[in-house]
Motif scaffolding. Structure first.
Motif, PDB file in Angstrom:
ATOM      1  N   TYR A  52       0.810  -1.207   0.000  1.00 28.99           N
ATOM      2  CA  TYR A  52       0.000   0.000   0.000  1.00 28.99           C
ATOM      3  C   TYR A  52       0.851   1.269   0.000  1.00 28.99           C
ATOM      4  O   TYR A  52       0.424   2.292  -0.548  1.00 28.99           O
ATOM      5  CB  TYR A  52      -0.926   0.022   1.223  1.00 28.99           C
ATOM      6  N   ALA A  53       2.029   1.198   0.635  1.00 25.37           N
ATOM      7  CA  ALA A  53       2.837   2.411   0.797  1.00 25.37           C
ATOM      8  C   ALA A  53       3.953   2.535  -0.225  1.00 25.37           C
ATOM      9  O   ALA A  53       4.624   3.571  -0.263  1.00 25.37           O
ATOM     10  CB  ALA A  53       3.439   2.439   2.211  1.00 25.37           C
ATOM     11  N   TRP A  54       4.160   1.518  -1.045  1.00 19.25           N
ATOM     12  CA  TRP A  54       5.297   1.548  -1.968  1.00 19.25           C
ATOM     13  C   TRP A  54       5.191   2.758  -2.907  1.00 19.25           C
ATOM     14  O   TRP A  54       4.228   2.940  -3.620  1.00 19.25           O
ATOM     15  CB  TRP A  54       5.355   0.267  -2.782  1.00 19.25           C
ATOM     16  N   ALA A  93      -7.849  -4.012  -4.174  1.00 15.56           N
ATOM     17  CA  ALA A  93      -7.568  -3.668  -2.787  1.00 15.56           C
ATOM     18  C   ALA A  93      -6.208  -2.995  -2.674  1.00 15.56           C
ATOM     19  O   ALA A  93      -6.038  -2.023  -1.923  1.00 15.56           O
ATOM     20  CB  ALA A  93      -7.620  -4.916  -1.906  1.00 15.56           C
ATOM     21  N   VAL A  94      -5.236  -3.486  -3.427  1.00 13.53           N
ATOM     22  CA  VAL A  94      -3.914  -2.860  -3.416  1.00 13.53           C
ATOM     23  C   VAL A  94      -3.997  -1.443  -3.972  1.00 13.53           C
ATOM     24  O   VAL A  94      -3.451  -0.500  -3.403  1.00 13.53           O
ATOM     25  CB  VAL A  94      -2.914  -3.699  -4.222  1.00 13.53           C
ATOM     26  N   GLY A 103      -5.645   6.753 -10.786  1.00 12.39           N
ATOM     27  CA  GLY A 103      -6.579   7.506  -9.975  1.00 12.39           C
ATOM     28  C   GLY A 103      -7.867   6.763  -9.752  1.00 12.39           C
ATOM     29  O   GLY A 103      -8.646   7.099  -8.864  1.00 12.39           O
ATOM     30  N   MET A 104      -8.123   5.730 -10.555  1.00 13.63           N
ATOM     31  CA  MET A 104      -9.312   4.913 -10.391  1.00 13.63           C
ATOM     32  C   MET A 104      -9.060   3.695  -9.511  1.00 13.63           C
ATOM     33  O   MET A 104      -9.923   2.830  -9.367  1.00 13.63           O
ATOM     34  CB  MET A 104      -9.815   4.450 -11.758  1.00 13.63           C
ATOM     35  N   GLY A 105      -7.874   3.566  -8.943  1.00 13.91           N
ATOM     36  CA  GLY A 105      -7.581   2.462  -8.046  1.00 13.91           C
ATOM     37  C   GLY A 105      -7.190   1.176  -8.740  1.00 13.91           C
ATOM     38  O   GLY A 105      -7.154   0.121  -8.110  1.00 13.91           O
ATOM     39  N   ALA A 106      -6.898   1.223 -10.040  1.00 18.29           N
ATOM     40  CA  ALA A 106      -6.529   0.012 -10.775  1.00 18.29           C
ATOM     41  C   ALA A 106      -5.028  -0.234 -10.665  1.00 18.29           C
ATOM     42  O   ALA A 106      -4.231   0.696 -10.616  1.00 18.29           O
ATOM     43  CB  ALA A 106      -6.923   0.133 -12.244  1.00 18.29           C
ATOM     44  N   TRP A 123      -1.179  -9.497 -10.765  1.00 16.44           N
ATOM     45  CA  TRP A 123      -1.619  -8.107 -10.951  1.00 16.44           C
ATOM     46  C   TRP A 123      -1.172  -7.247  -9.768  1.00 16.44           C
ATOM     47  O   TRP A 123      -0.697  -6.133  -9.946  1.00 16.44           O
ATOM     48  CB  TRP A 123      -3.144  -8.070 -11.074  1.00 16.44           C
ATOM     49  N   ALA A 124      -1.334  -7.753  -8.553  1.00 12.24           N
ATOM     50  CA  ALA A 124      -1.067  -6.952  -7.361  1.00 12.24           C
ATOM     51  C   ALA A 124       0.387  -6.515  -7.267  1.00 12.24           C
ATOM     52  O   ALA A 124       0.681  -5.383  -6.869  1.00 12.24           O
ATOM     53  CB  ALA A 124      -1.461  -7.735  -6.106  1.00 12.24           C
ATOM     54  N   VAL A 125       1.318  -7.389  -7.626  1.00  7.00           N
ATOM     55  CA  VAL A 125       2.739  -7.047  -7.485  1.00  7.00           C
ATOM     56  C   VAL A 125       3.185  -6.014  -8.511  1.00  7.00           C
ATOM     57  O   VAL A 125       4.342  -5.556  -8.461  1.00  7.00           O
ATOM     58  CB  VAL A 125       3.624  -8.305  -7.589  1.00  7.00           C
TER      59      VAL A 125
END
Length: 753
Positions: A45-47, A150-151, A542-545, A529-531
């Motif tokens: 989340y913070a990267w 979520a990421v 900006g859309m959280g993707a 996808w998450a990594v």
């Protein structure tokens, strides 16, 4: 004679348990695994938040909210407290507090979302552990952690991180209330839903059917008492939800900012009409009766991808220098038709309209990898637990998460979500919980034998096929992923089948290997996808993707999530977004013009210095046609700039009469016209005789144009394509409008004598 035996000396803290050691009622690996997941969540989340991006429309409000507590409470868009956001301000309060403490920086605005994400993970683990055990909780937390949306969500400064956390806390409180039949935790759940309302308005109430149903069917108290408890909780939920709206309503209009998104300056119109009815046209209820500004727009009710708010944007900015007939009611500009073509190619909302939108690649690739697995889990959990006592804890958990998933799935399918991927974060929660609890249930059934044995292999096979299909829609992104998912799914099914049908003594080891392969088959695709947060080009939007957000199957093209960001990158990055489509460099929030690092350009700095030096007793350094033209000055310096027309450009604030009163009273001297095209043309909105258009006409006819040379600017500076063809003015401040730019021109308005 009694003998006194001295108590042994017990070292202080001997009874305390080390934080990395599991409680006695949990496996030894439970606490270390949870700590590992917590640290990994914080990293994901913070990267890179030191180079994070402002969600421009909201960031303006955060900056303004740090200037005064009045602006903080009302969620004022501008430091002068003239107009609010078109949302309730609750989700921005943590961001504004962080910016007050650490200063207004991108990482300070993003950090609250990181903390909300880590807290959400821990609360989800706690709820699932109480329901299905420590192993199921760890699987649920892992599934939630590797869900791409979520990421992306918890590194994005929008409404949904706080909203998601509040709903999870409400579920945790309801779980305790249903277990013991107690009123107090149920009232606490109502408080959490009410706080979620402050973040996401009426969407927070979509969780109420799930919470109420769980308490109604499983609390160990008589029905009459259950109904009374639910009634009390409903009162608390309503009171907390409506608190800000009531405070704004009871405050005289002259003592607070104007409520954006409305024609009647009403908080209830903004919440009920503008942010609810306008999103559900299929309900057949006209939002016009609620005072929603979107209902007055002739061009339809499209939503702005950058802010998740409002309808068409500021067409008046382009109209200031356009022919009088260019924006006649009911017509669409050439640029708007081009924007429509972008929609058809999977741009902002491509594949995200209609009842099938949740299965489209744009949304499903971010949140829907676990659809098949969760569906099988719900069916098995409800069917297999039928006939159990009413208070059965396992069944109540499946009721909670199944109802949560079904309700939000229906809401998003029926409503307008546009390109707002981060909306799907609230879908990721029940998907992850059902994956953890359902896997634990199916694993026990698998070990017990019988017909239920085959539920687990079937769920794994269906999920692997679906994941391979989704991954195959992005052939140029990780082309190995689909075959790997298919191979893992096949291996898992074969191992599980062999372990049950074979008579080899190694059947237990085969079953465990099959379980491990099942987890890999189910989670490897979303993890891939998450990594991508570690790769700048796919980091987040900006859309959280996160990862690729769109694809052209025929040509093998992939659009990265970052390439369609609706935010402005600060801290050494580059501005990206809608400008990539239209040949500019700024996103939706950058239509007024930004430098690459988000600071004011040299021309903007000279303009601000000039108007500040000549401001005198005026309350505003200048007024401008729309939030996007005011945005650079508010973000960079906190300047008191008056945006006309609110987010959509059609809000009747200020009216022409009010504007002229500002000029006559000396509270306003300068007006900056022109600049970015706004969003009205993009969504087919007509210009019309809005208050902003009337003010623009009056300024052009009654005020004096200030030559650029007066403040050190130049009329020959280039603002983009075809800038040479534009009228004289502040071409250096021009924003993108299709293939040409609209220059900005400064005017000085004198009071009437």
């Amino acid at each position: 004679m009694a003998t006194t035996v001295p108590a042994p000396n017990v070292p202080s803290g001997a009874g305390r348990r080390a934080p990395w050691r599991s409680p006695v009622d949990q496996p030894a690996y439970a606490r270390p695994a949870l700590l590992f997941l917590t640290v990994l969540a914080a990293v994901l989340y913070a990267w890179g938040i030191n180079h994070s991006q402002y969600h421009t429309f909201y960031a303006n409000a955060v900056r303004s909210m740090t200037e005064s507590w009045r602006a903080f409470f009302y969620g004022s868009f501008d430091p002068g407290n003239s107009i609010t956001l078109d949302k309730l301000p609750g989700f921005l309060w943590p961001q504004a507090l962080s910016a007050r403490v650490f200063g207004f920086h991108p990482w300070a605005v993003t950090m609250p979302q990181v903390l909300e994400g880590v807290a959400s993970l821990l609360v989800l683990h706690r709820v699932v552990r109480r329901w299905a055990g420590a192993g199921a909780a760890l699987i649920a937390a892992t599934a939630f952690l590797v869900t791409p949306v979520a990421v992306g969500l918890f590194r994005t400064a929008v409404e949904d991180p706080a909203f998601t956390l509040c709903l999870l806390l409400a579920a945790e409180a309801t779980q305790r209330a249903a277990r013991d039949g107690r009123l107090r935790p149920l009232l606490l759940a109502g408080v959490w839903v009410g706080l979620g309302f402050q973040a996401k308005m009426l969407e927070a109430w979509a969780v109420l059917p799930a919470l109420a149903l769980v308490y109604l069917i499983s609390a160990p108290v008589p029905l009459r008492k259950r109904l009374a408890h639910l009634g009390a909780a409903a009162v608390v939920t309503t009171a907390v939800s409506a608190s800000w709206m009531l405070a704004a309503t009871l405050t005289p209009a002259r003592d607070r900012p104007y409520i954006d998104g409305t024609t009647d300056n009403s908080a209830f119109s903004m919440v009920v009409g503008y942010n609810f009815l306008d999103r559900f046209p299929s309900l057949g209820v006209s939002a016009a009766d609620t005072g929603s500004v979107s209902a007055t727009q002739g061009g339809g009710g499209g939503r702005h991808p950058a802010s998740g708010a409002g309808g068409p944007g500021q067409g008046v900015a382009a109209r200031a220098h356009a022919p009088r007939h260019a924006h006649a009611p009911g017509t669409r500009t050439s640029a708007a038709r081009q924007a429509g073509a972008v929609h058809g190619r999977g741009g902002w909302g491509g594949g995200q309209n209609g009842w099938s939108k949740m299965f489209g690649t744009s949304l499903a690739s971010q949140t829907g990898w676990l659809y098949p697995f969760a569906a099988v889990c719900v069916v098995c959990g409800l069917v297999w637990r039928r006939g159990r006592p009413r208070t059965d804890r396992i069944r109540s958990g499946f009721v909670l998460w199944g109802t949560w998933l079904a309700t939000f799935f229906l809401v998003f399918s029926a409503g307008s979500v546009g390109g707002h991927t981060y909306y799907m974060g609230v879908i990721a929660v029940p998907l992850a919980a059902l994956t953890g609890g359902g896997l634990a249930l199916m694993w026990r059934a698998y070990r017990a034998g019988g017909r239920r044995t085959w539920a687990l292999p079937g769920a794994v096979a269906a999920t692997a096929v679906w994941s391979a299909y989704l991954a195959g829609q992005f052939p140029s992104f990780l082309p190995w992923l689909a075959p790997v998912v298919g191979a893992l799914g096949l291996a898992a099914v074969v191992l599980l089948v062999l372990a049950r049908t074979g008579r080899a003594p190694s059947g237990g080891r085969l079953a465990l290997a099959g379980l491990a392969a099942s987890l890999a088959a189910v989670l490897v695709a979303p993890s891939a996808w998450a990594v991508q947060v570690f790769i700048p080009s796919y980091r987040s939007s900006g859309m959280g993707a996160v990862g690729p957000s769109g694809a052209n199957r025929g040509h093998g093209l992939v659009t990265s999530a970052g390439s369609r960001t609706a935010r402005v990158r600060w801290g050494g990055g580059t501005a990206r977004g809608n400008g990539a489509v239209h040949g500019g460099t700024g996103g939706f929030g950058a239509l007024g013009g930004y430098s690459e690092d988000g600071r004011l350009t040299a021309t903007q700095r000279k303009l601000l210095d000039y108007t500040t030096a000549h401001q005198g007793p005026a309350a505003y350094v200048f007024a401008t046609t729309g939030w996007n033209s005011a945005s650079p000055y508010i973000l960079a310096t906190g300047a008191h700039v008056l945006p006309l027309g609110g987010f959509s450009g059609r809000v009747p604030f200020p009216t022409q009469t009010q504007f002229r009163q500002l000029v006559d009273s000396g509270r306003l001297r300068y007006v900056l016209l022109g600049g970015g095209r706004g969003t009205g043309a993009l969504f087919g909105g007509s210009g019309g005789a809005t208050a902003t258009v009337q003010i623009t006409d009056w300024v052009e006819s009654a005020c004096t144009r200030v030559p650029a040379s007066a403040y050190g600017g130049t009329d020959s500076s280039h603002g983009g394509r075809d800038s040479s063809a534009a009228p004289s003015g502040l071409k250096g401040l021009a924003g993108p409008t299709g293939n040409r730019t609209i220059p900005q021109t400064l005017y000085r308005c004198a009071p009437r004598r």
